[in-house]
Enzyme design. Structure first.
Site, short mmCIF file in Angstrom:
data_model
loop_
_atom_site.label_atom_id
_atom_site.label_comp_id
_atom_site.label_asym_id
_atom_site.label_seq_id
_atom_site.Cartn_x
_atom_site.Cartn_y
_atom_site.Cartn_z
N TYR A 98 0.87 -1.18 0.00
CA TYR A 98 0.00 0.00 0.00
C TYR A 98 0.90 1.23 0.00
O TYR A 98 2.07 1.16 -0.38
CB TYR A 98 -0.93 -0.12 1.23
N ARG A 151 -6.37 10.62 -10.65
CA ARG A 151 -5.72 11.24 -9.48
C ARG A 151 -5.23 10.13 -8.57
O ARG A 151 -5.87 9.76 -7.61
CB ARG A 151 -6.74 12.16 -8.78
N LYS A 169 -6.02 -1.86 -2.95
CA LYS A 169 -7.16 -1.65 -2.04
C LYS A 169 -7.86 -2.99 -1.78
O LYS A 169 -8.29 -3.27 -0.67
CB LYS A 169 -8.15 -0.65 -2.64
N GLU A 240 -12.51 5.03 -6.72
CA GLU A 240 -11.21 5.33 -6.12
C GLU A 240 -10.34 6.16 -7.05
O GLU A 240 -10.18 5.82 -8.23
CB GLU A 240 -10.49 4.00 -5.82
N ASP A 241 -9.79 7.23 -6.53
CA ASP A 241 -8.78 8.02 -7.21
C ASP A 241 -9.23 8.53 -8.59
O ASP A 241 -8.45 8.54 -9.56
CB ASP A 241 -7.44 7.26 -7.28
N ASP A 263 -14.35 6.39 -1.95
CA ASP A 263 -13.43 6.20 -0.83
C ASP A 263 -12.69 7.49 -0.47
O ASP A 263 -12.47 7.78 0.70
CB ASP A 263 -12.43 5.11 -1.23
N ASP A 264 -12.30 8.25 -1.49
CA ASP A 264 -11.51 9.46 -1.23
C ASP A 264 -12.35 10.54 -0.55
O ASP A 264 -11.85 11.30 0.27
CB ASP A 264 -10.91 9.98 -2.55
N ASN A 403 -0.84 11.52 0.28
CA ASN A 403 -0.03 10.34 -0.05
C ASN A 403 0.61 10.51 -1.43
O ASN A 403 0.10 11.27 -2.24
CB ASN A 403 -0.93 9.10 -0.08
N1 LIG Z 1 -4.91 9.73 3.95
C1 LIG Z 1 -5.91 9.32 3.21
O1 LIG Z 1 -6.61 8.35 3.55
C2 LIG Z 1 -6.21 10.00 1.94
C3 LIG Z 1 -5.38 10.94 1.43
N2 LIG Z 1 -5.68 11.57 0.26
C4 LIG Z 1 -4.68 12.47 -0.27
O2 LIG Z 1 -5.19 13.77 -0.35
C5 LIG Z 1 -4.61 14.43 -1.46
C6 LIG Z 1 -5.71 15.14 -2.23
O3 LIG Z 1 -6.66 14.22 -2.67
P1 LIG Z 1 -8.07 14.73 -3.23
O4 LIG Z 1 -8.72 15.63 -2.27
O5 LIG Z 1 -8.80 13.55 -3.68
O6 LIG Z 1 -7.58 15.56 -4.50
P2 LIG Z 1 -8.33 16.74 -5.22
O7 LIG Z 1 -7.64 16.91 -6.51
O8 LIG Z 1 -9.79 16.53 -5.21
O9 LIG Z 1 -8.02 18.03 -4.29
C7 LIG Z 1 -6.78 18.58 -4.13
C8 LIG Z 1 -6.95 19.93 -3.52
O10 LIG Z 1 -5.67 20.46 -3.23
C9 LIG Z 1 -5.66 21.80 -3.68
N3 LIG Z 1 -4.31 22.27 -3.96
C10 LIG Z 1 -3.50 21.98 -5.00
N4 LIG Z 1 -2.35 22.68 -4.90
C11 LIG Z 1 -2.45 23.42 -3.79
C12 LIG Z 1 -1.61 24.35 -3.16
N5 LIG Z 1 -0.42 24.65 -3.66
N6 LIG Z 1 -2.03 24.94 -2.02
C13 LIG Z 1 -3.24 24.65 -1.49
N7 LIG Z 1 -4.09 23.77 -2.05
C14 LIG Z 1 -3.69 23.16 -3.18
C15 LIG Z 1 -6.51 21.80 -4.92
O11 LIG Z 1 -6.88 23.13 -5.22
P3 LIG Z 1 -7.91 23.52 -6.41
O12 LIG Z 1 -9.25 23.11 -5.86
O13 LIG Z 1 -7.75 24.98 -6.52
O14 LIG Z 1 -7.49 22.74 -7.59
C16 LIG Z 1 -7.66 20.93 -4.45
O15 LIG Z 1 -8.59 21.67 -3.72
C17 LIG Z 1 -3.85 13.38 -2.25
O16 LIG Z 1 -2.48 13.52 -2.01
C18 LIG Z 1 -4.32 12.08 -1.68
O17 LIG Z 1 -3.30 11.11 -1.64
C19 LIG Z 1 -6.83 11.33 -0.43
C20 LIG Z 1 -7.69 10.39 0.02
C21 LIG Z 1 -7.41 9.59 1.21
C1 LIG Z 2 -5.41 6.70 0.59
C2 LIG Z 2 -6.07 7.15 -0.62
O1 LIG Z 2 -7.14 6.69 -0.94
C3 LIG Z 2 -5.46 8.18 -1.41
O2 LIG Z 2 -4.42 8.72 -1.04
O3 LIG Z 2 -6.02 8.45 -2.48
MG LIG Z 3 -7.63 7.10 -2.93
#
Ligand SMILES: NC(=O)C1=CN([C@@H]2O[C@H](COP(=O)(O)OP(=O)(O)OC[C@H]3O[C@@H](n4cnc5c(N)ncnc54)[C@H](OP(=O)(O)O)[C@@H]3O)[C@@H](O)[C@H]2O)C=CC1
Ligand SMILES: CC(=O)C(=O)O
Ligand SMILES: [Mg+2]
Length: 546
Positions: A98, A151, A169, A240-241, A263-264, A403
């Site tokens: 993972y 993503r 997953k 997912e993603d 999931d996200d 991540n």
């Molecule tokens: N720990 C866990 O279980 C999980 C972790 N994650 C992690 O979260 C991260 C984001 O995932 P997700 O929300 O799905 O992705 P999205 O693409 O939906 O969202 C990313 C967000 O980050 C913002 N962003 C990008 N660059 C910057 C910056 N320089 N400063 C501030 N904000 C910024 C984007 O802005 P804008 O809206 O303006 O484009 C957007 O709002 C990934 O790295 C993923 O691995 C996700 C799911 C689970």
């Molecule tokens: C953990 C997860 O789902 C992510 O980083 O997208």
């Molecule tokens: Mg994910």
């Protein structure tokens, strides 16, 4: 071949089929009965001896990517043994199967590719998705994890190379919640990629066109959903993603039509809220005492925000009061009312406040109790940010959830060092224990892997028609309750990974209870729900074929 040139089942098939293979553990009687004599070394090993051999080879590998390839090959060769070593060594292997290694494996996917896993559904086969799903050999599929690769973790668009994620997953569905491997189907839908490096890589094996968008994209997803309904009715689908252009829309479209969740958006929300609940147990505060500032206003961020709002409303706040406790920054700065053209998922959090372009300024202006990083932006929680958090909080909550590790908003060491060891820290990918000023910290992993396996087990066990928000709220509470004083002493707001099967089973019970209460379960309520759920869980032990 038989006389009619039809292949007949031969002994060797028992060795080549990973679901059946026991390798050197086939007994004398089985070798007699199945025609295996001579096809294996004559000596017989126990499963424990096989585990010893696997671990010797595993630990000899020089890099995590090699360990990933090795474990994947074991899964392709002997599924039972793969899940046995995962069960016995989950804490050691989780970072390999993972995050973070699975991220690297996806980046290298087309170069390290050996055997396919799951089903690839390509836009070029539009109109034939049902026929393609019929090619999958297991007919009793109960859970599908699907990605379109847009993503992948915080690594961006990896096209069909994202397949490592659904496969990983689903390995966790089995390892962490005992969902039978034959019930699991990873799927990648190929709609092209905007990743120019992949488009130009001669080894890339997805479509090289840029991503299909709009109605054509939606019709591909719709065809896939219909094909699943036809071939595997009542199957749970985990999105997912996906990129956030599609993720919210697909969730809204399908959540009340089929049995599906994202999931996200939802799993991450649940694990993050669990972390906050556990931190509240640690500090004696209430959820409603918190003011949370997010770095990142996408799927994970606004998903977490929405579940926190539900949790606060359960503690008596109005929706408006609760929303005012959640603040977001995105790539353009603080999300406020005066900003134009905000995406729909941000609107509920566009408060009436002065605009700040930089995160540090937003931190200083808002004085949050918690910062949650879900931006994919490495090291964005800088020293000034963490020092500011420590200035106005006795125990600042710092969640660097992006991540893989290379995308984390800060490291564990930074979080503790720059807050004088007072941060309550969690990260999406694991960090090694940290020693600051003579104190040892073993932070927990705020990752949806604590949530989706238990959600899946609960939903599958009672054959629920839908997955609801209440299930994610209940999962968060259950997970937070599972954190022990011993975990707290180490600085962790999550239970140890080695307890995850038990935790997932308990989450599953809560999820199924909600399914029954909400009238969504489609089988009669068992007299003893916890025992029933546990009876569904797969144990990686060899069967006797003789
Ligand atoms: N720990 C866990 O279980 C999980 C972790 N994650 C992690 O979260 C991260 C984001 O995932 P997700 O929300 O799905 O992705 P999205 O693409 O939906 O969202 C990313 C967000 O980050 C913002 N962003 C990008 N660059 C910057 C910056 N320089 N400063 C501030 N904000 C910024 C984007 O802005 P804008 O809206 O303006 O484009 C957007 O709002 C990934 O790295 C993923 O691995 C996700 C799911 C689970
Ligand atoms: C953990 C997860 O789902 C992510 O980083 O997208
Ligand atoms: Mg994910």
């Amino acid at each position: 071949m038989s006389e009619n040139n039809i292949p007949v089942a031969q002994g060797i098939n028992w060795i080549y089929d990973p679901a059946l293979n026991k390798g050197t553990a086939f007994t004398e009687e089985e070798r007699d009965a199945l025609g295996l004599h001579g096809l294996l070394p004559p000596g017989i090993n126990t499963m424990s001896e096989q585990v010893l051999r696997v671990m010797g080879n595993y630990r000899r590998k020089r890099s995590d990517l090699e360990r990933y390839i090795f474990l994947t090959a074991l899964q392709d060769r002997n599924q039972t043994l793969f899940y046995r070593v995962l069960a016995d060594y989950l804490e050691e292997m989780m970072p390999v199967i993972y995050t973070p290694t699975v991220g690297l494996a996806c980046q290298e996917y087309v170069h390290i590719f050996r055997r396919p896993k799951g089903v690839f559904v390509s836009a070029k086969n539009k109109g034939r998705f049902s026929e393609i799903l019929k090619n999958w050999p297991n007919k009793n599929v109960r859970v599908i994890v699907i990605t379109d690769g847009e993503r992948i973790l915080g690594l961006g668009d990896l096209g069909v190379a994202g397949m490592g994620i659904p496969a990983g997953k689903l390995s966790l569905y089995t390892a962490c919640a005992g969902i039978h491997p034959s019930w699991c189907l990873p799927v990648t839908i190929d709609v092209g990629t905007n990743n120019v490096d992949l488009q130009n890589d001669p080894l890339y094996f997805g479509m090289r066109n840029s991503r299909i968008r709009g109605e054509e994209y939606d019709s591909l997803i719709e065809e896939f959903i219909m094909a699943v309904e036809e071939n595997f009715p009542n199957t749970l689908i985990q999105f997912e993603d996906f990129g956030n252009l599609n993720a919210f829309r697909l969730l809204n479209k399908y959540r009340s039509r089929i049995c599906a969740f994202n999931d996200d958006i939802q799993g991450t929300a649940s694990v993050a809220l669990a972390g906050i609940y556990a931190a509240m147990r640690m500090t004696g505060q209430k959820l409603t005492d918190q003011k949370i500032l997010f770095l990142g206003a996408g799927e994970a961020g606004t998903g977490i925000g929405d579940l926190i709002v539900s949790g606060m409303m359960d503690e008596g706040m109005t929706e408006q009061e609760a929303r005012l406790k959640c603040w977001f920054t995105d790539s353009r700065g603080l999300v406020v009312k005066s900003r134009e053209k905000l995406a729909e998922h941000k609107l509920a959090y566009a408060h009436d406040f002065e605009y700040h372009q930089y995160f540090i300024d937003a931190v200083k202006a808002l004085k949050p109790t918690a910062i949650i990083g879900v931006s994919g932006q490495a090291r964005a929680f800088t020293q000034p940010v963490l020092e500011a958090m420590a200035e106005f909080n006795e125990r600042p909550l710092v969640f660097a959830l992006s991540n893989p590790t290379s995308s984390a908003e800060c490291t564990a060491k930074e979080a503790y060092a720059w807050t004088g060891g007072r941060a309550i820290f969690a990260s999406g990918s694991p960090f090694e224990p940290v020693n600051i000023a003579g104190r040892n910290f073993e932070p927990g992993q705020g990752n949806n892997a604590y949530i989706f396996p238990g959600i899946g087990l609960g939903v599958i066990a009672c054959k629920a028609r839908h997955v609801t928000n209440e299930m994610f709220l209940a999962a968060a509470r259950e997970l937070a309750d599972k954190v022990s004083e011993k975990d707290f002493k180490k600085g962790s707001i999550y239970p140890r990974l080695k307890k995850i099967r038990e935790v997932s089973a308990d989450i599953a019970v809560k999820v199924a209870e909600i399914a029954y209460d909400q009238g969504l379960a489609t089988i009669d309520r068992p007299a003893d729900l916890p025992s029933f759920i546990r009876s569904q869980m797969y144990e990686p032990n060899y069967r006797n074929y003789a």
